[in-house]
Scaffold this motif. Structure first.
Motif, mmCIF file in Angstrom:
data_model
loop_
_atom_site.group_PDB
_atom_site.id
_atom_site.type_symbol
_atom_site.label_atom_id
_atom_site.label_comp_id
_atom_site.label_asym_id
_atom_site.label_seq_id
_atom_site.Cartn_x
_atom_site.Cartn_y
_atom_site.Cartn_z
ATOM 1 N N LYS A 130 39.863 54.047 35.165
ATOM 2 C CA LYS A 130 39.954 52.835 35.970
ATOM 3 C C LYS A 130 41.041 52.978 37.033
ATOM 4 O O LYS A 130 42.171 53.374 36.748
ATOM 5 C CB LYS A 130 40.265 51.635 35.070
ATOM 6 N N GLY A 131 40.647 52.668 38.247
ATOM 7 C CA GLY A 131 41.612 52.688 39.336
ATOM 8 C C GLY A 131 41.876 54.057 39.918
ATOM 9 O O GLY A 131 42.741 54.204 40.777
ATOM 10 N N GLN A 132 41.142 55.072 39.461
ATOM 11 C CA GLN A 132 41.351 56.424 39.970
ATOM 12 C C GLN A 132 40.041 56.986 40.505
ATOM 13 O O GLN A 132 38.960 56.652 39.996
ATOM 14 C CB GLN A 132 41.846 57.357 38.849
ATOM 15 N N PRO A 192 45.645 57.667 33.698
ATOM 16 C CA PRO A 192 46.498 56.485 33.564
ATOM 17 C C PRO A 192 46.344 55.904 32.156
ATOM 18 O O PRO A 192 45.499 56.342 31.368
ATOM 19 C CB PRO A 192 45.924 55.537 34.610
ATOM 20 N N LYS A 193 47.137 54.924 31.849
ATOM 21 C CA LYS A 193 46.960 54.200 30.593
ATOM 22 C C LYS A 193 45.629 53.453 30.650
ATOM 23 O O LYS A 193 45.255 52.882 31.658
ATOM 24 C CB LYS A 193 48.114 53.212 30.389
ATOM 25 N N GLY A 194 44.897 53.514 29.511
ATOM 26 C CA GLY A 194 43.641 52.782 29.455
ATOM 27 C C GLY A 194 42.455 53.677 29.203
ATOM 28 O O GLY A 194 42.579 54.835 28.813
ATOM 29 N N ARG A 195 41.278 53.107 29.456
ATOM 30 C CA ARG A 195 40.026 53.784 29.098
ATOM 31 C C ARG A 195 39.572 54.737 30.198
ATOM 32 O O ARG A 195 39.638 54.430 31.385
ATOM 33 C CB ARG A 195 38.939 52.747 28.834
ATOM 34 N N CYS A 196 39.072 55.895 29.741
ATOM 35 C CA CYS A 196 38.497 56.895 30.635
ATOM 36 C C CYS A 196 37.146 57.331 30.076
ATOM 37 O O CYS A 196 36.956 57.398 28.851
ATOM 38 C CB CYS A 196 39.397 58.120 30.773
#
Length: 730
Positions: free
Chosen positions: A648-650, A676-680
């Motif tokens: 998310k966000g990348q 980043p922190k979070g789901r990939c």
């Protein structure tokens, strides 16, 4: 020392005669050459008599043996000229029309690295048309219907070929000599663009600044890599080899040059890539405690130094001007050398048969000679000239390889006997011999200049009582005049005069150079046995690893300090990788298998996975898979895939992983991603392997050939581990 003295005396007696016959004796064997009618010779080798026809190029020296062996090399070059080639694994062994050079008496085919090294040594200059045709046979378009361009074929090899083996760029080392043909030059440019782009996307590791893949030419895994790679070549595909990286560097320089000539703006990009690669080669492969450049180093997850050096990689690095001059001189001067010549690798492996291990390969000796000329290493120049002569004389042919100590074509040692495979008139050995005479002795350069660098100690052997020696080649005659005072060190060109087709060079002593004498280890020294994998036992907030006396534990590529026979590995929430080496005196073993400790998630599935990163950082991904599509040692169906990571966000990130042939479920090569922190989400996408080339539509020795493109493996899971921040390429 006694054997070296006897060898020198024997060669001196043999080469110093001005009679019509000459003897050469080594290790209890004797060869004799005699001049016959109309420029022909007879060579009486220990087990055969060889009649040598008059040759188009002719040397006239004080040594009948030298002149006879030069004619023999030309005769064998002519025997390697063929109108058709064949191999049991292609077109079911039927002849394939090709006015080419075959690889040798036992290898009637064209192989990428063999013909390329042979061309670079001599063939491109001596027979450019046939050399071009041989090289063109190794170019291919894709047959997958959607990949444009022209590519160099990586031959069948370890784990199913490219990208486990990735030295196909050696083709450009040869092609650079043949660009005077406009049509061929255009093919070279197209192949450069396609091959370099593919390798940059799928073989280059931006984290290390190096290209991955097997050592060039040293392609029988357990001969030079740890024995545990016998049935698992994943490590080879993840590691980095000196020779293969130097070949990529040379290809990039050629691309820079051709792009500039064509006004293509990519010239600056190729230059930047080459410049950066040169820095990494010197920084990553140099090992100060050995005074040598390592043959290969460990993978990005565990970039450990390996106590293995190889002469081809070192020589190629010197010739490419990619190694700092002082280190280059030091490394070559210190590279081990025996009475019979230089081993292709060092140290030797005690439990491996003779082939690359415990062996002399003439084409590598020829590159060593060329490198020695570049750094003015007179002792090695003399030694390699003698080694090349001696091997051909005693065998009666320019063989593929020789045992290191006896220079025999076979030594019976039971399970360790060898060389395991050998061939007469091996093409790159023939080319190496021709290079030794024309360049190594007479100093004739590609541009016609004459720049001899002849060790003074060879004057009695090559001149005998004569005042001059000569070489007739391509309608020209090159004459070296005996120095007025022989002395020691190197003899170079003094007064040079050209009259018509004859260039005469007066040999003079080179200015005294600084001494570069470096102690050399025993060429036949055996490395200690490779330890078993380390055992890490959970102990509170970390692990304890036992380290036996004489062993060294390596953690994340760095030697760890042991206390009371143990090393403590702390648990910091990241994965850490470990291996062991054993040291005995100044010798060090190859590394044990790698063991990693710390958190790791195993996500089941075959095409798509999701994970949650507890915090921003880096993760290392590997696939768990099996690939039964061919044996470990050959084929073209190493599966090549892309891991696409979307967080998310990348923007999406993509890295290549290789899934080579396997005997059971195992791990793929690795790819590291910043998350980043979070789901990939991780998605498996298609890549490209050698079966996708039209060249391999003729392959009938396994899968991925005539039956069509095959780039598949049985994927069972994705392994995800948090790791330390990736180190920027130094």
């Amino acid at each position: 020392m006694l054997k070296i003295i006897c060898l020198t005396a024997a060669l001196g007696a043999a080469l110093g005669t001005t009679a019509h016959a000459a003897d050469l004796t080594f290790d209890g064997r004797q060869a004799r050459a005699e001049a016959a009618a109309k420029g022909s010779f007879i060579l009486h080798a220990p087990k055969r008599e060889v009649r040598i026809a008059a040759a188009p190029m002719r040397s006239q020296t004080g040594s009948v043996m030298f002149d006879a062996l030069f004619a023999l090399a030309q005769q064998e070059m002519d025997q390697d000229r063929v109108d058709a080639i064949r191999d049991p694994a292609f077109d079911e062994g039927r002849p394939v029309p090709c006015e080419c050079f075959q690889t040798g008496a036992r290898w009637p085919y064209v192989w990428t690295r063999d013909v390329s090294f042979a061309a670079d040594l001599a063939l491109a200059k001596l027979d450019p048309k046939r050399t071009r045709q041989s090289l063109q046979f190794k170019l291919s378009a894709a047959r997958d219907g959607h990949t444009p361009g022209l590519f160099v074929a990586q031959d069948t090899g370890s784990g199913g070929s490219w990208p486990i083996s990735s030295d196909r760029v050696v083709w450009f080392l040869a092609a650079r000599h043949l660009l005077d043909d406009p049509a061929f030059a255009e093919q070279v440019w197209q192949a450069l663009q396609g091959t370099l782009a593919q390798d940059r996307a799928m073989v280059f590791d931006a984290q290390m600044g190096l290209y991955r893949g097997e050592t060039s030419f040293l392609d029988w895994r357990e001969q030079t890599y740890p024995d545990w790679t016998r049935e698992d070549v994943r490590f080879i595909g993840d590691s980095y080899a000196l020779s293969t990286n130097v070949l990529h560097y040379q290809a990039l320089r050629l691309a820079q040059q051709m792009a500039a000539q064509l006004g293509d703006e990519r010239s600056e990009q190729y230059k930047a890539w080459a410049d950066a690669l040169a820095v990494q080669i010197d920084a990553r492969f140099w090992r100060e405690d050995m005074g040598q450049y390592m043959s290969y180093i460990g993978e990005a997850a565990h970039p450990v130094p390996y106590a293995k050096i190889d002469l081809l990689g070192l020589s190629l690095g010197i010739l490419a001007d990619v190694l700092p001059a002082e280190r280059a001189r030091r490394a070559l001067a210190g590279y081990p050398m025996g009475a019979a010549g230089s081993p292709v690798v060092w140290p030797q492996e005690a439990q491996q048969p003779i082939y690359h291990n415990r062996a002399i390969w003439p084409f590598v000796s020829a590159y060593s000679l060329r490198a020695a000329r570049k750094v003015d290493d007179a002792p090695r120049i003399a030694a390699e000239i003698r080694s090349l002569m001696q091997g051909a004389a005693l065998a009666g042919s320019n063989m593929e390889n020789y045992e290191l100590v006896t220079q025999a074509v076979h030594v019976d040692e039971g399970a360790l006997s060898g060389p395991v495979v050998n061939s007469e008139r091996q093409l790159w050995s023939v080319a190496g011999y021709l290079s030794m005479v024309t360049e190594g002795v007479f100093g004739v350069q590609d541009d016609g200049r004459v720049q001899p660098k002849l060790p003074a100690e060879l004057v009695p052997e090559l001149f005998g009582k004569q005042k001059r020696i000569s070489l007739e080649s391509g309608g020209k005659r090159y004459v070296l005049e005996r120095p007025k005072q022989v002395g020691a060190g190197l003899l170079v060109a003094g007064k040079t005069r050209t009259r018509g087709a004859t260039t005469t060079v007066q040999l003079v002593a080179a200015p005294a150079a600084a001494s570069h004498e470096v102690p050399r280890a025993d060429a036949n020294a055996r490395a200690p046995a490779t330890p078993l994998a380390p055992q890490a036992k959970r102990n509170g907030k970390g692990w304890t690893v036992a380290v036996a006396a004489g062993q060294v534990l390596w953690q994340d590529g760095v030697a760890a300090s042991a206390s009371k026979g143990q090393v403590r590995v702390g648990d910091d929430g990241l994965q850490h990788c470990l291996s062991l080496t054993r040291r005995e005196g100044s010798l060090e073993s190859l590394h044990s298998p790698m063991v990693c400790v710390g958190p790791q998630q195993v996500l089941r599935g075959s095409r798509q996975w999701q994970f949650n990163a507890a915090k921003a950082g880096h993760v290392r991904l590997r696939l768990q898979y099996s690939n039964p599509n061919g044996p470990i040692n050959t084929g073209v169906t190493a599966a090549v895939k892309q891991l696409a990571v979307q967080c998310k966000g990348q923007p999406p990130q993509r890295h290549t992983v290789a899934l080579p042939h396997s005997v059971a479920a195992q791990d793929s090569t690795a790819a590291t991603f910043a998350v980043p922190k979070g789901r990939c989400t991780v998605t498996l996408e298609e890549g490209f392997n050698m079966s996708a080339l039209q060249h391999f539509a003729h392959y009938t020795g396994g899968k991925g050939g005539r039956d069509g493109v095959l780039n598949q493996a049985q994927v069972q899971a994705l392994k995800m581990a948090p790791v330390a921040a990736t180190e920027d390429a130094r």
